[in-house]
Structure formats: C-alpha cells, structure tokens
Enzyme design. Structure first.
Site, PDB file in Angstrom:
ATOM      1  N   VAL A  37       0.617  -1.049   0.025  1.00 33.04           N
ATOM      2  CA  VAL A  37      -0.044  -0.329   0.147  1.00 33.04           C
ATOM      3  C   VAL A  37       0.949   1.220   0.098  1.00 33.04           C
ATOM      4  CG1 VAL A  37      -1.714   1.447   1.453  1.00 33.04           C
ATOM      5  CG2 VAL A  37      -1.611  -1.196   1.215  1.00 33.04           C
ATOM      6  N   CYS A  38       0.594   2.192  -0.789  1.00 33.10           N
ATOM      7  CA  CYS A  38       1.017   3.274  -0.962  1.00 33.10           C
ATOM      8  C   CYS A  38       0.310   4.695  -0.693  1.00 33.10           C
ATOM      9  CB  CYS A  38       1.867   3.508  -2.413  1.00 33.10           C
ATOM     10  SG  CYS A  38       2.919   4.932  -2.539  1.00 33.10           S
ATOM     11  N   ILE A  39       0.244   5.024   0.506  1.00 30.97           N
ATOM     12  CA  ILE A  39      -0.604   6.341   0.915  1.00 30.97           C
ATOM     13  C   ILE A  39       0.278   7.046   1.985  1.00 30.97           C
ATOM     14  CG2 ILE A  39      -2.804   5.416   0.300  1.00 30.97           C
ATOM     15  CD1 ILE A  39      -3.133   4.599   3.454  1.00 30.97           C
TER      16      ILE A  39
END
Length: 177
Positions: free
Chosen positions: A96-98
């Site tokens: 996940v890339c946030i």
C-alpha cells in the site's frame, strides 16, 4: 521467576496499548477487523477490510498484513494486501502506498506535506480509515500501480471495473481460508 513474568505482562500490556490493540477490541470500528497474526509477535497484524459501500470494492473482503517496526510509533508500519486487489495506490505485490504510511518528515519529491505523512499519533484505526478512504477515492496522481491508475483515469467503467470486480469475487471466495 514471578517477577520476570509480571514484568513481561506489564511490558506486553504497554506495547498492546501503544498499538491500540486493546481499544480496537473494546470499540471495534466498522469496515475492518484487526488482530495479531501470532500471539507471540506484536509486530505483525492481520486485517480484514470490507470493501466500502457504493464503491467498486463493495462486497469484497480483503486480507492484508501490517508489519510494525521495532521503533513504532516513531516510524510507520508497512501494509501489504494478501488478497489480490487492483487499485492505483496498491502496487502489484500488494504494498500500500498512501501518505499516512510514508516516513515522517519532508518529502524529497515535494509532493506531500509533512503533516500528510506518518505522525506518531496515528493508530491502527487511523491507518485503516485512511485505507478504506483510499479504496473509495483512489489518488491517480501518485500511483503505485501505474497500469491501474491509467485504467482508472481512462476506462473506469470498463476494464478497470472488470478487474476490480474479479478481485472482489476472488476475495469473497478466499476470505476465510
């Protein structure tokens, strides 16, 4: 021996509180559940995320792992979907890339403000709320999966929707394995 056991219990309770594990069990938040993968390892959690209503992910049950660094909460955990998911902000390996999961401080690319990045006040609950929000509203400007972002921008109701629907069906079939 009793002193060591009591000290260990106090340490364990302190760690669980810092992870907000106790609070999550007392006051569960709608849309996800979270727990330890192994009772002997406080740093590895499994979460089940229910696809948010009125989104393409609705009805999905997505399994992910949160891996906390030893210096949590000073540094963010890593989150990886175990269930296959097609999303602009989830790379093809499931990472996940946030912003909330990015290391604290200045963004060397100038894209994110420091306050959008990891802060020690964040908890499992705030992380999961951000991930659920990400499912409902992808950030196509900063994709981890360029192909998914391109489809989301150019063919949201076509190929992108078909791929997400396939992931939702697959997640339902494998949710409780």
């Amino acid at each position: 021996m009793a002193k060591v056991a009591n000290a260990y219990r106090r340490h364990l309770k302190s760690l669980l509180n810092s992870f907000s594990y106790t609070e999550l069990n007392k006051n569960p938040v709608e849309g996800f559940s979270a727990g330890l993968i192994d009772d002997n390892d406080l740093y590895r959690w499994e979460v089940l995320i229910i696809g948010p209503p009125d989104t393409l992910y609705e009805g999905g049950v997505f399994k992910a792992h949160l891996t906390f660094p030893k210096d949590y909460p000073l540094r963010p955990p890593k989150m990886k979907f175990i269930t296959e998911i097609w999303h602009p902000n989830v790379d093809k390996n499931g990472d996940v890339c946030i912003s909330i999961l990015h290391e604290p401080g200045e963004d060397k690319y100038g894209y994110e403000k420091p306050e959008e990045r990891w802060l020690p006040i964040h908890t499992v609950e705030t992380i999961m709320i951000s991930v659920i929000s990400m499912l409902a509203d992808p950030n196509g400007d900063s994709p981890a999966n360029v192909d998914a972002a391109k489809e989301w921008r150019e063919d949201r109701n076509g190929e992108f929707k078909r791929k997400v629907a396939r992931c939702v069906r697959k997640s339902q079939e494998t949710a409780f394995e």
